[in-house]
Design a protein around this motif. Structure first.
Motif, PDB file in Angstrom:
ATOM      1  N   GLY A 401       2.376 -41.017  14.115  1.00 19.30           N
ATOM      2  CA  GLY A 401       1.681 -40.820  15.381  1.00 19.30           C
ATOM      3  C   GLY A 401       2.578 -41.031  16.569  1.00 19.30           C
ATOM      4  N   HIS A 402       1.977 -41.411  17.682  1.00 20.60           N
ATOM      5  CA  HIS A 402       2.700 -41.570  18.941  1.00 20.60           C
ATOM      6  C   HIS A 402       3.869 -42.524  18.756  1.00 20.60           C
ATOM      7  N   GLN A 403       5.050 -42.115  19.195  1.00 21.07           N
ATOM      8  CA  GLN A 403       6.285 -42.825  18.882  1.00 21.07           C
ATOM      9  C   GLN A 403       6.798 -43.718  20.006  1.00 21.07           C
ATOM     10  N   MET A 404       5.950 -44.110  20.953  1.00 22.68           N
ATOM     11  CA  MET A 404       6.381 -45.008  22.021  1.00 22.68           C
ATOM     12  C   MET A 404       6.999 -46.267  21.416  1.00 22.68           C
ATOM     13  N   SER A 405       8.132 -46.699  21.963  1.00 21.94           N
ATOM     14  CA  SER A 405       8.892 -47.785  21.351  1.00 21.94           C
ATOM     15  C   SER A 405       8.213 -49.137  21.438  1.00 21.94           C
ATOM     16  N   SER A 406       7.226 -49.279  22.319  1.00 21.78           N
ATOM     17  CA  SER A 406       6.487 -50.543  22.375  1.00 21.78           C
ATOM     18  C   SER A 406       5.289 -50.536  21.425  1.00 21.78           C
ATOM     19  N   ARG A 407       5.010 -49.374  20.824  1.00 19.51           N
ATOM     20  CA  ARG A 407       3.816 -49.236  19.981  1.00 19.51           C
ATOM     21  C   ARG A 407       4.160 -49.604  18.539  1.00 19.51           C
ATOM     22  N   LEU A 408       3.973 -50.874  18.213  1.00 23.35           N
ATOM     23  CA  LEU A 408       4.312 -51.363  16.888  1.00 23.35           C
ATOM     24  C   LEU A 408       3.466 -50.700  15.803  1.00 23.35           C
ATOM     25  N   LEU A 409       2.315 -50.184  16.186  1.00 18.47           N
ATOM     26  CA  LEU A 409       1.479 -49.480  15.213  1.00 18.47           C
ATOM     27  C   LEU A 409       2.200 -48.278  14.620  1.00 18.47           C
ATOM     28  N   SER A 410       3.202 -47.750  15.334  1.00 17.14           N
ATOM     29  CA  SER A 410       3.928 -46.609  14.785  1.00 17.14           C
ATOM     30  C   SER A 410       4.815 -47.008  13.607  1.00 17.14           C
ATOM     31  N   MET A 411       5.037 -48.319  13.420  1.00 17.04           N
ATOM     32  CA  MET A 411       5.792 -48.795  12.264  1.00 17.04           C
ATOM     33  C   MET A 411       4.887 -49.171  11.106  1.00 17.04           C
ATOM     34  N   ARG A 412       3.590 -49.271  11.372  1.00 10.85           N
ATOM     35  CA  ARG A 412       2.664 -49.685  10.328  1.00 10.85           C
ATOM     36  C   ARG A 412       2.691 -48.678   9.179  1.00 10.85           C
ATOM     37  N   SER A 413       2.932 -49.174   7.987  1.00 12.33           N
ATOM     38  CA  SER A 413       2.987 -48.380   6.756  1.00 12.33           C
ATOM     39  C   SER A 413       4.158 -47.413   6.710  1.00 12.33           C
ATOM     40  N   ALA A 414       4.958 -47.350   7.763  1.00 12.25           N
ATOM     41  CA  ALA A 414       6.100 -46.432   7.742  1.00 12.25           C
ATOM     42  C   ALA A 414       7.087 -46.863   6.672  1.00 12.25           C
ATOM     43  N   ASN A 415       7.469 -45.937   5.823  1.00 18.73           N
ATOM     44  CA  ASN A 415       8.460 -46.249   4.800  1.00 18.73           C
ATOM     45  C   ASN A 415       9.746 -45.449   4.970  1.00 18.73           C
ATOM     46  N   ALA A 416       9.809 -44.665   6.051  1.00 18.65           N
ATOM     47  CA  ALA A 416      11.005 -43.864   6.278  1.00 18.65           C
ATOM     48  C   ALA A 416      11.197 -43.589   7.762  1.00 18.65           C
TER      49      ALA A 416
END
Length: 471
Positions: A401-416
């Motif tokens: 999803g949205h890749q804003m660098s302050s948005r930690l949710l964008s790292m949630r479940s990310a494996n790559a």
């Protein structure tokens, strides 16, 4: 200043190291050139798990150390052929066959792994025999139903490992099977390269501990430190938690000096590396060592400082250097930089022969717009599909999803992390890209649902767009 400083464009000033943005590949070459493998240590067998071997291991004995049966059956003289024979002894795993010799016209019962009695030269499996009469009597007899040949179902001495053979070599990483080989060789103390000790601190007046029940105006809970502690622990390193340091130069200097003198190998700071008037990390690192770079051409994560600090010479720390990474304050930038730079550094210090991250080729599940200026590490979830959109099986990537660098949710479940070139163009669904694996992919390993070419897929969706200032 930890979270509020924007990752602005342009070059930074300062004395040591390069001040312009340098490509990620060049920055990694610099880091690898500075990072030296730690001196080896001796640890117990189980402590060696996950570490890199610092010595060759030779087998003190052959394996098996005696001729052993491959199957449950009867040790025979092969030339006897089919027929009825007396069973003169039993040879089970753990005994030596009671010292009885098998002569022509006799057989011995053997279990899998049991020693082959002297005189026998083959084994006939139980399935090819028939017991005659009462099996409990001492006069037990068996009928051999097939013709066998010499050597059948016998493991010769040293057929698995010969005496003095090298079973493990320097540079191999020790997993469960390697632990088994070490135990087989009777090695209980192992020379390995240790994992580095990593100190972690966060900087910023706005930060409070995660335990804070309520937040005052202008305060945020410190997520980066907890995140980095967990990330370092995943790498099997010992962690030294230095807590939160306020935007005070003297306090930060005191904490850094204590960390260096404590014997740590790597220092990770979070925040304080941008362009604010209270961003003290880079100036202090310049004073205490050599700053190699402070800006990297990547999104997210441009304000990244890498430095080397030489510890004050003591008997225990003669010539020791400490590597320091001034990570960005934005949570996503912080974790991306950790995966791209710190993880390979940890592996380099720990003796890995190839510390570079694992990369795979995959196809995009939806269109993604690339950054026009900086190569991007786009957070994604990858999984294996029966049809990756090309009609063949392969990995497919779904943006978080949205890749804003302050948005930690964008790292949630990310494996790559998708490696997207700086073109500013939209990469269409089905495009082939490279990705860095940053966590276990097994939870998303197989997906037999809709592929890119099937109805209901997301291939016709809109591209994720993320302006430069968001990274």
């Amino acid at each position: 200043m930890s979270r509020g400083s924007m990752e602005g464009q342009g070059c930074c000033g300062g004395g040591g190291g390069k001040t312009e943005m340098i490509p990620t590949e060049e920055a990694l070459r610099i880091v690898f050139g500075v990072s030296k493998r730690l001196p080896p240590v001796i640890v117990s067998l189980y402590e060696a798990l996950g570490k890199v071997l610092a010595e060759d291991i030779r087998a003190p004995d052959p394996l098996p150390p005696y001729p052993a049966s491959v199957k449950d059956g009867y040790a025979v003289v092969a030339s006897d052929g089919p027929g009825e024979y007396p069973v003169i002894t039993e040879s089970r795993a753990g005994n030596d066959g009671l010292g009885v010799t098998v002569t022509p016209g006799t057989v011995a019962y053997v279990t899998t792994g049991g020693p082959i009695p002297d005189g026998a030269d083959a084994v006939v499996q139980v399935e090819d025999t028939k017991v005659i009469g009462d099996v409990s009597t001492e006069s037990k007899r068996v009928k051999i139903l097939i013709q066998t040949k010499k050597g059948t179902d016998i493991r010769r001495v040293g057929c698995d490992i010969e005496k003095d053979a090298t079973v493990l070599t320097t540079g191999e990483r020790i997993g469960a099977s390697e632990i088994g080989l070490l135990a087989t060789a009777g090695v209980t103390m192992v020379k390995v390269y240790p994992m580095p000790i990593v100190a972690i601190l966060s900087t910023g007046d706005e930060l409070v501990e995660p335990t804070a029940g309520t937040l005052g105006r202008g305060q945020i809970r410190d997520s980066n430190r907890a995140m980095l502690v967990a990330a370092v622990m995943q790498q099997q390193c010992k962690v030294v938690d230095l807590g939160i340091v306020r935007d005070d130069r003297k306090e930060l200097e005191k904490v850094l000096d204590e960390a260096v003198s404590s014997g740590v190998d790597i220092i990770l700071t979070s925040g304080g590396v941008s362009m604010g008037d209270r961003d003290f990390v880079k100036p202090l690192l310049e004073e205490k060592g050599k700053v190699y770079f402070s800006k990297v051409l990547m999104a997210p994560g441009k304000p990244l400082t890498f430095a080397e600090i030489r510890a004050k010479p003591t008997e225990s720390m003669l010539g020791k250097t400490v590597l320091a990474f001034g990570l960005p304050g934005n949570p996503v930038s912080c974790l991306v930089c950790f995966n791209i730079f710190v993880v390979p550094t940890i592996r380099q210090l720990a003796g890995w022969t190839s510390p570079h991250p694992l990369r795979v080729r995959l196809r995009l599940q939806e269109p993604i717009k690339s950054d026009p200026i900086r190569p991007e590490f786009h957070r994604a979830i990858i999984k294996w599909k029966d049809n990756d959109g090309s009609g063949t099986p392969g990995f497919v990537a779904e943006s978080t999803g949205h890749q804003m660098s302050s948005r930690l949710l964008s790292m949630r479940s990310a494996n790559a992390l998708l490696e997207l070139p700086a073109t500013g163009n939209v990469l269409s669904a089905g495009s082939s890209v490279s990705a860095i694996i940053v966590s276990d992919i097994s939870a998303f390993s197989i997906d037999k649902k809709a592929s890119l070419s099937e109805p209901g897929s997301t291939s016709g969706g809109s591209a994720w767009s993320h302006p430069q200032f968001e990274k």
